[in-house]
Design a protein around this motif. Structure first.
Motif, PDB file in Angstrom:
ATOM      1  N   ASN A 326      -4.270   4.312   4.826  1.00 29.66           N
ATOM      2  CA  ASN A 326      -3.194   3.323   4.734  1.00 29.66           C
ATOM      3  C   ASN A 326      -2.075   3.584   5.740  1.00 29.66           C
ATOM      4  OD1 ASN A 326      -4.230   1.830   2.600  1.00 29.66           O
ATOM      5  ND2 ASN A 326      -3.456   3.288   1.079  1.00 29.66           N
ATOM      6  N   THR A 371       0.669   7.221  -2.455  1.00 27.43           N
ATOM      7  CA  THR A 371       0.305   5.868  -2.028  1.00 27.43           C
ATOM      8  C   THR A 371      -0.856   5.916  -1.025  1.00 27.43           C
ATOM      9  OG1 THR A 371       2.045   5.934  -0.353  1.00 27.43           O
ATOM     10  CG2 THR A 371       2.595   4.837  -2.433  1.00 27.43           C
ATOM     11  N   GLU A 492      -3.322  -0.055  -8.938  1.00 29.62           N
ATOM     12  CA  GLU A 492      -3.893  -1.102  -8.078  1.00 29.62           C
ATOM     13  C   GLU A 492      -2.852  -2.148  -7.715  1.00 29.62           C
ATOM     14  OE1 GLU A 492      -7.549  -2.850  -9.604  1.00 29.62           O
ATOM     15  OE2 GLU A 492      -8.440  -0.836  -9.480  1.00 29.62           O
ATOM     16  N   ARG A 493      -2.090  -2.564  -8.747  1.00 30.82           N
ATOM     17  CA  ARG A 493      -1.089  -3.608  -8.497  1.00 30.82           C
ATOM     18  C   ARG A 493      -0.008  -3.106  -7.533  1.00 30.82           C
ATOM     19  NH1 ARG A 493       1.957  -4.528 -12.828  1.00 30.82           N
ATOM     20  NH2 ARG A 493       0.112  -4.559 -14.134  1.00 30.82           N
ATOM     21  N   ALA A 496      -1.353  -2.739  -3.997  1.00 27.62           N
ATOM     22  CA  ALA A 496      -1.627  -4.039  -3.372  1.00 27.62           C
ATOM     23  C   ALA A 496      -0.328  -4.718  -2.943  1.00 27.62           C
ATOM     24  CB  ALA A 496      -2.391  -4.927  -4.340  1.00 27.62           C
ATOM     25  N   ASP A 497       0.725  -4.541  -3.727  1.00 28.81           N
ATOM     26  CA  ASP A 497       2.000  -5.208  -3.407  1.00 28.81           C
ATOM     27  C   ASP A 497       2.867  -4.433  -2.424  1.00 28.81           C
ATOM     28  OD1 ASP A 497       1.273  -7.115  -5.140  1.00 28.81           O
ATOM     29  OD2 ASP A 497       2.627  -6.530  -6.785  1.00 28.81           O
TER      30      ASP A 497
END
Ligand code: FAD
Length: 502
Positions: A326, A371, A492-493, A496-497
């Motif tokens: 990421n 993260t 996950e949320r 993703a955000d």
């Protein structure tokens, strides 16, 4: 001139150079390199600091009777030096650069001007790289090295034993800051004409670089750096130990010394800084756990980290043990986030290029790990964002210590924690929009569920030679299936955000 010395921007102290230089007064060469400045989006205050302190040092050298050639190049140091050597028949000496790339570049100049250029070892450090380099590996920890250096230097030794009977007083050094505890002021310096000129140059030339430059309050001369050292010894050293790990809203320095930038370019030398701390201890002005803790950072961590760099480069640059891919969260650039701890740790970096060790380790790196951010991205950020960053010191701290990217050569476990630790050591959570007591779901502190997600996914790293780690065990056996599902969903949320650098 038949002799010249090339002095790099982080070698600004003639006391660390061979004695003959002060006697024979060869030509001193300094180079400002635009290409080096552009090689990363370095903090504007970092570039100001580097150039202004080099300009001040060059002027001081002329005042003490040296001839100085101060050269500026669009290219890198090797381009500047080669251009000078084309018109010079004497012998030129350079000291091994502490950073890899500059070292490679200067060595290529040396091979092109074989009979004219010589390299001498870097003498800005206390420990001899050749003595320790081969020991670096997962079974050799900083603590072993530190004890040997204590014996070698005689610092805090009582014959063959450590002063006070223990090598390490860290147990006394983990206090959070009591409410309303008075906080020290730091001496600040107004920019003089030289610094103002550099600020203008940086603003015009490196416009898009990281960080603010509407003020600049750091020391740029040895005299000023010595004032800061005096101030630390007098006003902060005694409380350095107990509050070393503490975090406080609105204060990113607490009782830390903020001397790293001066140690890293030579305005202060490691031995003198340690000896001043020892003197304060012997006079009864600073407690043992503070002085030991402070000295350990310098003769222990700082020296060890540098040997690690020498042993691990260049391959370690690609280290990524967990294989995270990421990009860095955008908040590392903007400081804009609902997470109070992250805001408090990034903002001072934007404003001043500094935040203290625990902010770097337990907030910024912790968040990056949780993260699942590529550690090399974090490494790059630390290198350009901090005023004290040079690759030899920031890379081992990021890829070795705080992200475990090297797979355990420097540290035995990744530095990750849930919101609990942050709440224990700081008052951040009280001012945060997230709730540190909530474990999952909306408004729960993201460190809480991200931490358990990390423990679950990276369980092999936590489990020790076949034994199941306490935290892995907690996850497996103390969390219900429902809790586990909620951790996964919240993670996950959140991921993703999360806004990331494009
Ligand atoms: P203090 O807390 O007052 O400590 C005294 C001195 O000890 C420092 O000035 C420094 O010279 C030395 N020191 C302490 N810890 C370390 C360490 N882990 N490694 C090397 N030296 C240490 N330090 C840098 O100098 N440059 C960097 O670019 C840098 N990047 C870092 C990145 C991360 C992710 C982490 C976890 C640490 C990093 N450090 C770096 C180490 C440490 O955080 C800083 O040296 C320290 O915060 C500087 O502030 P200070 O002078 O107030 O230190």
């Amino acid at each position: 001139f038949d002799k010249a010395i090339f002095i790099l921007h982080d070698q600004l102290n003639l006391e660390a150079w061979p004695d003959w230089i002060k006697k024979e007064k060869p030509l001193l060469i300094f180079i400002e390199s635009k290409e080096k400045g552009e090689s990363l989006p370095y903090h504007k205050q970092k570039l100001t600091y580097v150039l202004s302190s080099m300009r001040h040092f060059a002027i001081e050298c002329t005042e003490s009777g040296f001839n100085v050639l101060y050269h500026s190049t669009e290219g890198h140091y090797d381009d500047g030096l080669s251009a000078i050597l084309d018109g010079f028949d004497g012998q030129l000496t350079f000291m091994t650069p502490s950073e890899w790339e500059t070292r490679e570049r200067l060595r290529s100049v040396k091979s092109n001007f074989e009979n004219q250029v010589q390299e001498i070892p870097n003498s800005f450090f206390l420990a001899d790289v050749d003595q320790w380099k081969d020991k670096i590996g997962p079974n050799y920890r900083m603590e072993y090295f530190y004890r040997e250096i204590r014996k070698q230097t005689g610092y805090l030794m009582d014959g063959d034993d450590p002063e006070g009977g223990e090598w390490n007083y860290d147990e006394d050094n983990r206090e959070s800051l009591p409410k309303n505890h008075p906080l020290p002021e730091f001496p600040l310096f107004e920019p003089d004409e030289i610094t103002k000129e550099v600020m203008q140059l940086i603003d015009e030339t490196f416009t898009d670089h990281f960080g603010e430059l509407n003020r600049f309050e750091y020391a740029v001369t040895r005299d000023q750096a010595c004032t800061l050292l005096d101030d630390f010894i007098e006003n902060r050293l005694d409380k350095f130990g107990p509050y070393e790990d503490a975090l406080k809203t609105g204060n990113h320095k607490l009782f830390h010394s903020q001397l790293s930038l001066y140690l890293n370019n030579g305005l202060l030398l490691p031995a003198e800084v340690c000896e001043r701390a020892l003197e304060a201890y012997h006079k009864g002005n600073a407690r043992l756990n503070s002085v030991e803790g402070f000295i350990r950072q310098i003769i222990g961590w700082r020296e060890f980290i540098r040997i690690y760099y020498e042993a691990m480069m260049p391959d370690v640059r690609d280290a990524n043990h967990f294989g995270f891919t990421n990009k860095l969260p955008s908040m590392f650039w903007t400081g804009k986030t609902k997470l109070k701890c992250m805001e408090e740790s990034v903002k001072p970096v934007i404003e001043e290029g500094y935040s203290h060790h625990i902010q770097r380790l337990m907030i910024l790196s912790n968040f990056s790990n949780l993260t699942e951010t590529d550690p090399r991205e974090l490494n790059r950020w630390f290198w350009f964002a901090y005023i004290d960053a040079y690759e030899w010191v920031e890379l081992p701290n990021v890829l070795g210590m705080s992200t475990f990217a090297d797979g355990g050569v420097l540290a035995s476990k990744p530095y990750v924690s849930s919101g609990n630790y942050i709440n224990k050591m700081s008052d951040y959570c009280k001012h945060c929009e997230y709730s540190v007591t909530k474990k999952t779901g909306e408004n729960a502190c993201p460190f809480n569920y991200l931490y358990w997600n990390f423990v679950d996914k990276q369980r092999d790293t936590f489990n020790d030679s076949g034994r199941v780690n306490f935290m892995v065990n907690m996850f497996d056996n103390r969390k219900s299936d429902q809790e586990k599902e909620a951790i996964r969903e919240s993670t996950e949320r959140f991921l993703a955000d999360l806004d990331r650098e494009s």
